[in-house]
Each structure stands twice: as structure tokens, then as C-alpha cells.
Design an enzyme around this catalytic site. Structure first.
Site, mmCIF file in Angstrom:
data_model
loop_
_atom_site.group_PDB
_atom_site.id
_atom_site.type_symbol
_atom_site.label_atom_id
_atom_site.label_comp_id
_atom_site.label_asym_id
_atom_site.label_seq_id
_atom_site.Cartn_x
_atom_site.Cartn_y
_atom_site.Cartn_z
ATOM 1 N N HIS A 1 -11.208 -5.876 6.683
ATOM 2 C CA HIS A 1 -11.664 -5.668 5.309
ATOM 3 C C HIS A 1 -12.879 -4.742 5.238
ATOM 4 O O HIS A 1 -13.212 -4.245 4.167
ATOM 5 C CB HIS A 1 -12.047 -7.002 4.664
ATOM 6 C CG HIS A 1 -10.883 -7.892 4.364
ATOM 7 N ND1 HIS A 1 -10.229 -8.601 5.336
ATOM 8 C CD2 HIS A 1 -10.258 -8.171 3.196
ATOM 9 C CE1 HIS A 1 -9.253 -9.301 4.785
ATOM 10 N NE2 HIS A 1 -9.245 -9.060 3.488
ATOM 11 N N GLU B 1 0.808 -1.222 0.000
ATOM 12 C CA GLU B 1 0.000 0.000 0.000
ATOM 13 C C GLU B 1 0.841 1.271 0.000
ATOM 14 O O GLU B 1 0.526 2.241 -0.693
ATOM 15 C CB GLU B 1 -0.955 -0.008 1.199
ATOM 16 C CG GLU B 1 -2.113 -0.971 1.085
ATOM 17 C CD GLU B 1 -1.742 -2.417 1.384
ATOM 18 O OE1 GLU B 1 -0.596 -2.651 1.859
ATOM 19 O OE2 GLU B 1 -2.568 -3.317 1.144
#
Length: 204
Positions: free
Chosen positions: A179, A110
Site C-alpha cells: 500500500h 486495476e
């Protein structure tokens, strides 16, 4: 003269004695645009119902496709956004249409996705970077807060960081906790960032 993309939620159909009055919502206000005679009313209703079938994923995909077609500097980068079309299929068909130089599959990193996007933006490109789930964005928070949000101020307006970071969140996918959690409230308190959360397909 203005042009805009119509969505089902922007169109209001009001039956009256002369058939069907079509009203369009623009900038929050309704405007009369058309009076449809009775014999064409059913066809108009069918068209609007067809437009209503555009869900959030399809609306985002359409928006990306339109912007990439309109502006050669717009590109997409993220995990699985290319060949696989994204984990939610938001980037479906973009890779075969625009190629691997504008639809970039990144490693599972990321900080690298956002850091690379910042460099592209400073160069003059307009990356749309996707973090697969909002809960993973803390891995790149230093890039967002220290660099993406501050470069314009830090360079006294010399450099602009024109980029979009897409971070899906919420329930419905039956995934683990990290998530589905969203950190939007954190970004709302960082000067230099603009947080946008679409309420539905018509605003996506």
C-alpha cells in the site's frame, strides 16, 4: 492578461516602514503586487494563514472540481471514488455535484480501470483514473505501457490519449507494504508518459 489560482506558498509578505509589501511568485520569480498600509496588515496576514490550511487532499479535490466544472469532458473513474468520495476523500462531493456518469465507481480491477480510461481518452474524453494505491498499479502495467503510452506514436498522431492516472503512495497511513511503495521511477523511463509528483498543496 493572465489568471491563476493563488496558494499560500506563492505569496510573500515583507514588513517595511510603510506597512506590508505583498509579493507574488509567478513562474519562479517574485513580483511586487501590493503595498498594504499598517492598519490593514494584520487582516492580510490572517488571510494568507487561512490559505495555508489547504492540505494536499483538499488541493487535489479543488483541482478536480475546478477542471470538471471548466471542461465537460473531464471525468473521474476508480474504486470508491463516487459515493464514498475516495479512500482518502480526494473525490469527496464530486459524485453529488457531477453525477454518476462523470464520477464512476469501478470494480476492484486495476487493468479494467486503465483499459476503460484509455478507450474513453481515444474517444475524446479526459478521464482521471485513480489506482487506490501505487503498489497495485502493476496489475495494469500492460495497459499503461503497451497502450496509454504508445497510442499517439502507434497511430502516427491520429489518436491522442489525454488521461491522468492518480496513484497515491508513501507512508503515514499505517498500511501493509504494497500500500505504501511507489513505482514512479519505472514510469519515468517509459516514452509517452509524463510523471508528475506534487511536492505540496500549491503544486497539486
Amino acid at each position: 492578461e493572465r489568471s491563476f489560482q493563488l496558494h499560500a506558498t506563492d505569496i510573500h509578505l515583507d514588513p517595511n516602514e510603510a506597512g506590508l509589501r505583498v509579493r507574488l511568485r509567478v513562474d519562479g520569480m517574485l513580483h511586487d503586487v501590493l503595498q498594504v498600509p499598517p492598519e490593514q496588515s494584520l487582516q492580510m496576514v490572517s488571510r494568507v494563514k487561512l490559505m495555508a490550511k489547504l492540505n494536499m487532499v483538499k488541493a487535489l479535490n479543488l483541482a478536480l472540481h475546478q477542471e470538471m466544472e471548466r471542461d465537460q469532458d473531464v471525468l473521474v473513474i476508480g474504486e470508491d471514488v463516487g459515493v464514498d468520495g475516495g479512500v482518502f476523500r480526494v473525490t469527496e462531493d464530486l459524485h453529488p455535484t457531477f453525477g454518476s456518469k462523470r464520477v464512476i465507481d469501478s470494480p476492484l480491477a486495476e487493468a479494467a480501470i486503465i483499459g476503460t480510461s484509455i478507450g474513453m481518452a481515444l474517444y475524446g474524453l479526459k478521464p482521471v483514473s485513480e489506482i487506490q494505491f501505487s503498489g497495485f498499479a502493476f496489475q495494469c502495467f500492460h495497459q499503461i505501457e503497451n497502450h496509454a503510452a504508445r497510442y499517439r506514436q502507434r497511430s502516427q498522431g491520429r489518436f491522442h490519449c489525454q488521461m491522468v492516472m492518480r496513484m497515491p503512495y508513501g507512508g503515514g497511513v499505517r498500511a501493509l507494504g504494497h500500500h505504501s511503495r511507489g513505482g514512479g521511477q519505472v514510469y519515468a523511463h517509459i516514452p509517452g508518459l509524463k510523471r508528475v509528483i506534487s511536492s505540496g498543496p500549491s503544486t497539486a
